[in-house]
Design a protein around this motif. Structure first.
Motif, short mmCIF file in Angstrom:
data_model
loop_
_atom_site.label_atom_id
_atom_site.label_comp_id
_atom_site.label_asym_id
_atom_site.label_seq_id
_atom_site.Cartn_x
_atom_site.Cartn_y
_atom_site.Cartn_z
N THR A 51 0.81 -1.22 0.00
CA THR A 51 0.00 0.00 0.00
C THR A 51 0.85 1.28 0.00
O THR A 51 0.53 2.21 -0.73
CB THR A 51 -0.99 0.00 1.18
OG1 THR A 51 -1.73 -1.20 1.14
CG2 THR A 51 -1.93 1.18 1.12
N PRO A 52 1.93 1.38 0.78
CA PRO A 52 2.72 2.62 0.74
C PRO A 52 3.25 2.95 -0.65
O PRO A 52 3.38 4.12 -1.00
CB PRO A 52 3.86 2.35 1.72
CG PRO A 52 3.30 1.35 2.67
CD PRO A 52 2.40 0.48 1.84
N LEU A 53 3.56 1.94 -1.47
CA LEU A 53 4.02 2.21 -2.83
C LEU A 53 2.91 2.81 -3.68
O LEU A 53 3.15 3.71 -4.48
CB LEU A 53 4.52 0.92 -3.49
CG LEU A 53 5.86 0.41 -2.99
CD1 LEU A 53 6.08 -1.03 -3.45
CD2 LEU A 53 6.98 1.31 -3.47
N TYR A 91 7.54 6.33 -12.18
CA TYR A 91 6.55 5.33 -12.54
C TYR A 91 5.40 5.50 -11.57
O TYR A 91 5.48 6.27 -10.63
CB TYR A 91 7.11 3.91 -12.42
CG TYR A 91 7.28 3.51 -10.99
CD1 TYR A 91 6.26 2.81 -10.34
CD2 TYR A 91 8.39 3.87 -10.27
CE1 TYR A 91 6.37 2.49 -9.01
CE2 TYR A 91 8.51 3.55 -8.95
CZ TYR A 91 7.50 2.85 -8.32
OH TYR A 91 7.61 2.54 -7.00
N SER A 92 4.36 4.79 -11.79
CA SER A 92 3.24 4.87 -10.87
C SER A 92 2.65 3.49 -10.65
O SER A 92 2.50 2.72 -11.58
CB SER A 92 2.17 5.80 -11.42
OG SER A 92 1.08 5.82 -10.54
N LEU A 93 2.32 3.20 -9.41
CA LEU A 93 1.60 1.98 -9.08
C LEU A 93 0.18 2.34 -8.65
O LEU A 93 -0.53 1.53 -8.10
CB LEU A 93 2.30 1.23 -7.94
CG LEU A 93 3.66 0.65 -8.27
CD1 LEU A 93 4.28 0.01 -7.04
CD2 LEU A 93 3.57 -0.35 -9.39
N ARG A 94 -0.20 3.59 -8.91
CA ARG A 94 -1.53 4.03 -8.52
C ARG A 94 -2.58 3.43 -9.44
O ARG A 94 -2.38 3.38 -10.64
CB ARG A 94 -1.60 5.56 -8.55
CG ARG A 94 -0.69 6.17 -7.51
CD ARG A 94 -0.67 7.68 -7.52
NE ARG A 94 -1.68 8.31 -8.30
CZ ARG A 94 -1.49 9.43 -8.97
NH1 ARG A 94 -0.33 10.02 -8.97
NH2 ARG A 94 -2.46 9.98 -9.66
N PRO A 95 -3.71 3.00 -8.89
CA PRO A 95 -4.74 2.36 -9.70
C PRO A 95 -5.31 3.24 -10.81
O PRO A 95 -5.67 2.75 -11.86
CB PRO A 95 -5.82 2.01 -8.70
CG PRO A 95 -5.30 2.28 -7.36
CD PRO A 95 -4.02 3.05 -7.48
N ASP A 96 -5.34 4.56 -10.61
CA ASP A 96 -5.92 5.42 -11.63
C ASP A 96 -5.03 5.56 -12.87
O ASP A 96 -5.44 6.08 -13.89
CB ASP A 96 -6.27 6.81 -11.07
CG ASP A 96 -5.12 7.49 -10.36
OD1 ASP A 96 -4.29 6.78 -9.76
OD2 ASP A 96 -5.05 8.71 -10.38
#
Length: 150
Positions: A107-109, A138-143
């Motif tokens: 989750t923190p990422l 980079y992004s690991l965000r769901p959006d």
């Protein structure tokens, strides 16, 4: 080692990632990452990837940083350097979860878009400190998960 690997280093004094290692077997480099997901990803991005780029012929590789004002006092692990996740927004750095997250957490990422690297021995970062922050490229965000063009 049992297969003939010469260990270049085993262990780094950084949180997260103490158990990162590198060795060489003949002409092949072997990397070992920590078993916890957050530690493995952060160490891959900021320790292993720069080395792989250098092996691939990159002459100079620099990680970009920006200056940002820290918005919350938080403690650090003593006795080693720290890589601290956070959010960078409008020149301000907000540490993720108050700096209280484990190396086994994902989750923190997802909640972070930047990282702070500290020197060994720094015990605390104070609110208002001006810090060098590395935006994550980079992004690991769901959006942003859908990267396929349609």
């Amino acid at each position: 080692r049992e297969c003939g690997m010469d260990v270049v280093f085993h262990g780094v004094l950084v949180k997260p990632g103490r158990y990162t290692m590198m060795g060489k077997m003949g002409k092949t480099y072997v990397f070992g990452l920590p078993g916890n997901p957050l530690a493995a990803i952060v160490n891959l991005m900021y320790i292993i990837t720069p080395y792989l780029l250098k092996l691939s012929g990159e002459r100079s590789y620099y990680i970009d940083f920006v200056y940002a004002k820290n918005m919350q006092t938080f403690k650090l692990s003593k006795g080693r350097a720290n890589m601290v996740l956070g959010t960078l927004k409008n020149g301000e750095f907000f540490v993720t979860k108050g700096g209280k997250y484990g190396s086994g957490m994902i989750t923190p990422l997802i909640e972070s878009n930047a990282i702070l690297f500290t020197k060994n021995g720094l015990a605390e970062v104070k609110e208002g400190d001006i810090l060098k922050i590395v935006p994550m490229n980079y992004s690991l965000r769901p959006d942003f998960a859908d990267m396929i063009n349609t």
